[in-house]
Design an enzyme around this catalytic site. Sequence first.
Site, PDB file in Angstrom:
ATOM      1  N   LYS A  15       0.838  -1.218   0.000  1.00 55.57           N
ATOM      2  CA  LYS A  15       0.000   0.000   0.000  1.00 55.57           C
ATOM      3  C   LYS A  15       0.867   1.261   0.000  1.00 55.57           C
ATOM      4  O   LYS A  15       0.607   2.190  -0.738  1.00 55.57           O
ATOM      5  CB  LYS A  15      -0.894   0.062   1.249  1.00 55.57           C
ATOM      6  CG  LYS A  15      -2.009  -0.937   1.286  1.00 55.57           C
ATOM      7  CD  LYS A  15      -2.976  -0.643   2.430  1.00 55.57           C
ATOM      8  CE  LYS A  15      -2.334  -0.623   3.804  1.00 55.57           C
ATOM      9  NZ  LYS A  15      -1.764  -1.920   4.241  1.00 55.57           N
ATOM     10  N   ARG A  90      -9.075   1.886   9.227  1.00 60.23           N
ATOM     11  CA  ARG A  90      -8.768   0.485   9.494  1.00 60.23           C
ATOM     12  C   ARG A  90      -9.881  -0.185  10.294  1.00 60.23           C
ATOM     13  O   ARG A  90      -9.767  -1.383  10.604  1.00 60.23           O
ATOM     14  CB  ARG A  90      -7.485   0.393  10.311  1.00 60.23           C
ATOM     15  CG  ARG A  90      -6.244  -0.040   9.515  1.00 60.23           C
ATOM     16  CD  ARG A  90      -5.099   0.114  10.446  1.00 60.23           C
ATOM     17  NE  ARG A  90      -3.919  -0.644  10.239  1.00 60.23           N
ATOM     18  CZ  ARG A  90      -2.810  -0.180   9.650  1.00 60.23           C
ATOM     19  NH1 ARG A  90      -2.803   0.981   9.051  1.00 60.23           N
ATOM     20  NH2 ARG A  90      -1.718  -0.890   9.634  1.00 60.23           N
ATOM     21  N   ARG A 129      11.341  -5.801   4.741  1.00 61.52           N
ATOM     22  CA  ARG A 129      11.202  -4.369   4.407  1.00 61.52           C
ATOM     23  C   ARG A 129      12.140  -3.509   5.247  1.00 61.52           C
ATOM     24  O   ARG A 129      12.317  -3.720   6.431  1.00 61.52           O
ATOM     25  CB  ARG A 129       9.754  -3.958   4.674  1.00 61.52           C
ATOM     26  CG  ARG A 129       9.518  -2.456   4.558  1.00 61.52           C
ATOM     27  CD  ARG A 129       8.074  -2.137   4.406  1.00 61.52           C
ATOM     28  NE  ARG A 129       7.255  -2.552   5.542  1.00 61.52           N
ATOM     29  CZ  ARG A 129       5.925  -2.509   5.531  1.00 61.52           C
ATOM     30  NH1 ARG A 129       5.288  -2.119   4.459  1.00 61.52           N
ATOM     31  NH2 ARG A 129       5.252  -2.892   6.592  1.00 61.52           N
ATOM     32  N   ARG A 162      11.739  -1.630  10.716  1.00 60.33           N
ATOM     33  CA  ARG A 162      10.745  -1.260  11.720  1.00 60.33           C
ATOM     34  C   ARG A 162      10.619  -2.376  12.756  1.00 60.33           C
ATOM     35  O   ARG A 162      10.594  -3.545  12.399  1.00 60.33           O
ATOM     36  CB  ARG A 162       9.377  -1.043  11.056  1.00 60.33           C
ATOM     37  CG  ARG A 162       9.218   0.310  10.428  1.00 60.33           C
ATOM     38  CD  ARG A 162       7.992   0.372   9.531  1.00 60.33           C
ATOM     39  NE  ARG A 162       6.772  -0.202  10.096  1.00 60.33           N
ATOM     40  CZ  ARG A 162       5.612  -0.228   9.462  1.00 60.33           C
ATOM     41  NH1 ARG A 162       5.496   0.291   8.252  1.00 60.33           N
ATOM     42  NH2 ARG A 162       4.551  -0.764  10.025  1.00 60.33           N
ATOM     43  N   ARG A 173      -0.033  -8.595  13.185  1.00 56.46           N
ATOM     44  CA  ARG A 173      -0.691  -7.489  12.459  1.00 56.46           C
ATOM     45  C   ARG A 173      -1.646  -8.030  11.395  1.00 56.46           C
ATOM     46  O   ARG A 173      -2.709  -7.460  11.154  1.00 56.46           O
ATOM     47  CB  ARG A 173       0.364  -6.565  11.835  1.00 56.46           C
ATOM     48  CG  ARG A 173       1.050  -5.692  12.880  1.00 56.46           C
ATOM     49  CD  ARG A 173       2.341  -5.094  12.372  1.00 56.46           C
ATOM     50  NE  ARG A 173       2.157  -4.272  11.184  1.00 56.46           N
ATOM     51  CZ  ARG A 173       3.107  -4.070  10.265  1.00 56.46           C
ATOM     52  NH1 ARG A 173       4.287  -4.625  10.389  1.00 56.46           N
ATOM     53  NH2 ARG A 173       2.851  -3.307   9.242  1.00 56.46           N
TER      54      ARG A 173
HETATM   55  P1  AMP Z   1       1.366   0.832   9.138  1.00 53.71           P
HETATM   56  O1  AMP Z   1       2.583   1.647   8.897  1.00 53.71           O
HETATM   57  O2  AMP Z   1       0.188   1.283   8.355  1.00 53.71           O
HETATM   58  O3  AMP Z   1       1.619  -0.649   9.000  1.00 53.71           O
HETATM   59  O4  AMP Z   1       0.963   1.076  10.671  1.00 53.71           O
HETATM   60  C1  AMP Z   1       1.838   0.742  11.731  1.00 53.71           C
HETATM   61  C2  AMP Z   1       1.069   0.680  13.043  1.00 53.71           C
HETATM   62  O5  AMP Z   1       0.509   1.970  13.338  1.00 53.71           O
HETATM   63  C3  AMP Z   1      -0.128  -0.263  13.079  1.00 53.71           C
HETATM   64  O6  AMP Z   1       0.251  -1.599  13.347  1.00 53.71           O
HETATM   65  C4  AMP Z   1      -0.956   0.346  14.203  1.00 53.71           C
HETATM   66  O7  AMP Z   1      -0.418   0.056  15.467  1.00 53.71           O
HETATM   67  C5  AMP Z   1      -0.765   1.835  13.944  1.00 53.71           C
HETATM   68  N1  AMP Z   1      -1.793   2.347  13.003  1.00 53.71           N
HETATM   69  C6  AMP Z   1      -1.591   2.823  11.749  1.00 53.71           C
HETATM   70  N2  AMP Z   1      -2.742   3.211  11.183  1.00 53.71           N
HETATM   71  C7  AMP Z   1      -3.713   2.964  12.087  1.00 53.71           C
HETATM   72  C8  AMP Z   1      -5.124   3.133  12.105  1.00 53.71           C
HETATM   73  N3  AMP Z   1      -5.783   3.622  11.044  1.00 53.71           N
HETATM   74  N4  AMP Z   1      -5.800   2.786  13.227  1.00 53.71           N
HETATM   75  C9  AMP Z   1      -5.160   2.314  14.308  1.00 53.71           C
HETATM   76  N5  AMP Z   1      -3.842   2.103  14.365  1.00 53.71           N
HETATM   77  C10 AMP Z   1      -3.110   2.419  13.266  1.00 53.71           C
END
Ligand code: AMP
Length: 216
Positions: A15, A90, A129, A162, A173
Site C-alpha cells: 500500500k 482500518r 522491508r 521497523r 498485524r
Molecule cells: P502501518 O505503517 O500502516 O503498517 O501502521 C503501523 C502501526 O501503526 C499499526 O500496526 C498500528 O499500530 C498503527 N496504526 C496505523 N494506522 C492505524 C489506524 N488507522 N488505526 C489504528 N492504528 C493504526
Amino acid sequence: MATYIVLLGPPGVGKGTQARILSETKKLAHISSGDLFRENLKNQTELGKLAKSFMDKGELVPDDVTIAMIKDRLSRPDCEAGAILDGFPRTPAQADALEAMLKNFSGSVDAVPYITAAESILIERASGRWTCRAQGHIYHEKFNPPQKDGVCDIDGSEVYQREDDKVETVTKRIRVYLEQTMPLVEYYRKAGKLIEVDGTRQVEQVTKTLFDALKE
Ligand code: AMP
C-alpha cells in the site's frame, strides 16, 4: 472537487509503495497513518508515546486518537485537492468518521483500491522491508535494496527495519487486519467503491493495474 482515494489491504501488500506513486502522479497529498504515528514517536510527543505501546504489539491505536490525528492532517492546506489515504481507515468506526470529516470539505471517498496477496507473500515482504528514517521511503532487502547498504537512495538518511516488521509482529498485524479491517471490504463494496487489485505481482505491474482500474 477534491479527490479522496483510500488504499485498503493487509500489512506488507505494498500500500505504502503504491500510495507514494499515486500521490506523486495525481498530485494529491499522501496521508499514511503509520508514518504519522512514527513521526510522533520520533519526536517523542504524547501521541507518539501512547501509540508506541500499541504499535510494538502489532495492535491498532484506539479509534478516537487516530481519528483526531487524521482530521488534523486532512485540514492542512496541502490536502485542498484531496488525498491518498494509506492505512486509514482500518475499522468501520474510522470509515464512518472519515465520511463525516470529508462532508465538511464537501467531498467523500471516491474510490477504494483493495490490494491483496497471499499471507506467505505478505510475511516475506514485510519482514524483509527496510524503511527510511527521514521520510519513510520503502526498500526490500531482496527485491529492492538501496544502492548503498543502510542508506536511502532518495534523501541519504538511515534505512532501518521497523520494530513491528519482525516476523512475529507481522503475523499478529495480519491477524488484527483480518479481525478488524476486513469488514471494510464489504463496507466499501456495498458502497460501490471497491476496486480489487492483485498485489502479488511486481510493483510496476501492480501500479499499471491500479491506474487502469482508477481510469474506468
Ligand atoms: P502501518 O505503517 O500502516 O503498517 O501502521 C503501523 C502501526 O501503526 C499499526 O500496526 C498500528 O499500530 C498503527 N496504526 C496505523 N494506522 C492505524 C489506524 N488507522 N488505526 C489504528 N492504528 C493504526
